[in-house]
Design a protein around this motif. Sequence first.
Motif, mmCIF file in Angstrom:
data_model
loop_
_atom_site.group_PDB
_atom_site.id
_atom_site.type_symbol
_atom_site.label_atom_id
_atom_site.label_comp_id
_atom_site.label_asym_id
_atom_site.label_seq_id
_atom_site.Cartn_x
_atom_site.Cartn_y
_atom_site.Cartn_z
ATOM 1 N N LEU A 80 0.832 -1.202 0.000
ATOM 2 C CA LEU A 80 0.000 0.000 0.000
ATOM 3 C C LEU A 80 0.869 1.256 0.000
ATOM 4 O O LEU A 80 0.556 2.233 -0.696
ATOM 5 C CB LEU A 80 -0.921 -0.001 1.219
ATOM 6 N N LEU A 81 1.946 1.239 0.768
ATOM 7 C CA LEU A 81 2.847 2.395 0.785
ATOM 8 C C LEU A 81 3.507 2.589 -0.581
ATOM 9 O O LEU A 81 3.691 3.724 -1.035
ATOM 10 C CB LEU A 81 3.914 2.218 1.868
ATOM 11 N N ASP B 297 -3.856 1.958 -3.664
ATOM 12 C CA ASP B 297 -4.487 0.755 -4.202
ATOM 13 C C ASP B 297 -5.677 0.419 -3.294
ATOM 14 O O ASP B 297 -5.548 -0.313 -2.312
ATOM 15 C CB ASP B 297 -3.470 -0.396 -4.229
ATOM 16 N N ARG B 298 -6.833 0.970 -3.640
ATOM 17 C CA ARG B 298 -7.993 0.860 -2.756
ATOM 18 C C ARG B 298 -8.468 -0.581 -2.561
ATOM 19 O O ARG B 298 -8.766 -0.985 -1.439
ATOM 20 C CB ARG B 298 -9.139 1.734 -3.278
ATOM 21 N N PRO B 299 -8.564 -1.407 -3.628
ATOM 22 C CA PRO B 299 -8.972 -2.804 -3.384
ATOM 23 C C PRO B 299 -8.051 -3.526 -2.408
ATOM 24 O O PRO B 299 -8.519 -4.294 -1.561
ATOM 25 C CB PRO B 299 -8.918 -3.421 -4.784
ATOM 26 N N ALA B 300 -6.742 -3.271 -2.522
ATOM 27 C CA ALA B 300 -5.804 -3.914 -1.598
ATOM 28 C C ALA B 300 -6.001 -3.386 -0.183
ATOM 29 O O ALA B 300 -5.880 -4.130 0.803
ATOM 30 C CB ALA B 300 -4.366 -3.678 -2.056
ATOM 31 N N LEU C 134 -7.024 -5.654 3.064
ATOM 32 C CA LEU C 134 -6.212 -5.674 4.277
ATOM 33 C C LEU C 134 -7.066 -5.351 5.501
ATOM 34 O O LEU C 134 -6.940 -5.999 6.548
ATOM 35 C CB LEU C 134 -5.063 -4.669 4.155
ATOM 36 N N SER C 135 -7.942 -4.360 5.382
ATOM 37 C CA SER C 135 -8.780 -3.982 6.527
ATOM 38 C C SER C 135 -9.750 -5.095 6.895
ATOM 39 O O SER C 135 -10.053 -5.306 8.074
ATOM 40 C CB SER C 135 -9.539 -2.691 6.217
ATOM 41 N N LEU D 52 -9.209 1.079 7.618
ATOM 42 C CA LEU D 52 -9.292 1.669 6.284
ATOM 43 C C LEU D 52 -9.155 3.187 6.356
ATOM 44 O O LEU D 52 -8.473 3.803 5.526
ATOM 45 C CB LEU D 52 -10.618 1.290 5.628
ATOM 46 N N ASP D 53 -9.785 3.777 7.351
ATOM 47 C CA ASP D 53 -9.650 5.227 7.527
ATOM 48 C C ASP D 53 -8.205 5.609 7.825
ATOM 49 O O ASP D 53 -7.695 6.621 7.329
ATOM 50 C CB ASP D 53 -10.566 5.702 8.666
ATOM 51 N N THR D 54 -7.519 4.775 8.639
ATOM 52 C CA THR D 54 -6.109 5.041 8.964
ATOM 53 C C THR D 54 -5.250 4.998 7.709
ATOM 54 O O THR D 54 -4.383 5.857 7.491
ATOM 55 C CB THR D 54 -5.606 4.003 9.985
ATOM 56 N N VAL D 55 -5.500 4.003 6.863
ATOM 57 C CA VAL D 55 -4.736 3.890 5.615
ATOM 58 C C VAL D 55 -4.972 5.109 4.728
ATOM 59 O O VAL D 55 -4.034 5.643 4.115
ATOM 60 C CB VAL D 55 -5.114 2.591 4.885
ATOM 61 N N HIS D 56 -6.207 5.592 4.666
ATOM 62 C CA HIS D 56 -6.499 6.767 3.848
ATOM 63 C C HIS D 56 -5.800 8.018 4.402
ATOM 64 O O HIS D 56 -5.347 8.875 3.630
ATOM 65 C CB HIS D 56 -8.012 6.995 3.772
ATOM 66 N N ARG D 57 -5.718 8.120 5.704
ATOM 67 C CA ARG D 57 -5.014 9.258 6.291
ATOM 68 C C ARG D 57 -3.524 9.197 5.992
ATOM 69 O O ARG D 57 -2.877 10.226 5.782
ATOM 70 C CB ARG D 57 -5.268 9.315 7.802
#
Length: 375
Positions: free
Chosen positions: A261-262, A269-272, A276-277, A363-368
């Motif tokens: 993701l990083l 990569d939103r599906p990934a 993961l979430s 998922l919110d954490t990944v978006h941040r």
Amino acid sequence: MSAADDLPEPDRVEGAPHPRETPRLYGQDAAERAFLDAYASGRLHHGWLLTGPQGVGKATLAWSIARFLLSRPVEEGGGLFSDAPPAADGLAVSPDHPVARRVAALSDPGLFLLRRGPRDDGKALSAQIRIDEVRKLKGFFSLSNTEGGRRVVIVDAADDLNVNAANALLKLLEEPPSRATMLLVAHQPARLLPTIRSRCRELRLVPLSPGDMAAALAQAGVDAGQEEALALAELSGGSVGAAVRLAGLGGIGLYRDLLHLLESLPRLDRPAAIALSERASGRGAEPVRDLLIELLDLAIARLARTGATGAPPPEAVPGEAATLARLAPDMAAARRWAELGQTLGARLRHGRAVNLDPATLILDTVHRIAGQAVR
């Protein structure tokens, strides 16, 4: 058999042998030698504080010292005024030795293990070591005194002592019984009473190198090749206990997915991310969720470290160094990642406390994190 007898041992790492069942200590030669030098001097201190990161072998060292002392004649290294005993090459005691067998069975009359006991209802372990557990030491010292031998007390962990229990233990450290050695395992010694710290000699243990980590994992029954041992050593901070947990929960794979993701940033990569979430949600997924949250925090810390030092840390998984260097090229980026880490850490703790949906929270954490990469 009471309900309390069925409770798990509070000082055992799930998936690994108990420290008293671990025959060899890896990566802590300096601490072992410091104790042996004190023993050989004939002036063995009565209180020892075993410190260092959690999972690096403090309890294993305590049990090794206990077996060593209880298997030696009392005339050797018995106290401050004893004659110096013959030098010992190491702490190892044969598993076939009667003392080793009794220690493994918790039946040696010269040994007392002080740890968290059951709650009053016997249905779960207490969150702390309470004064009732410390009071049992009085009976132990009284009964074992008739044997005329050594007495060894292991406190695992001293961090768990509540205020009353800590003060009761302090009295024993201030006026120690004869031929007694008290070994206090402490993960965060700064939180202990200063008076307890001042009455103990410290043995500082260090994180394990990849080579020592591989050997320690093999002893714990974890089959890890050189590359996997290197990754576990890096992700666990050199802690065998943390590495065993990582291996059991597929931590390397989780971190590899997180790195993917990083690598995709700033275009996430939103599906990934969704996949993961979702791994951290659902019934029975709590251990994976907790580990994933820890790995998210670790990834941000490694980004901040890269920007602050100008170079990425040793790779935990292939390709990590290039991604960290791209996302954290300078000190300004390091400050932004560090600030985000603090913000996300507080939010994740709050989210778990109020039982927010784990998948949504992660998922919110990944978006941040993705938003930070765009800046």
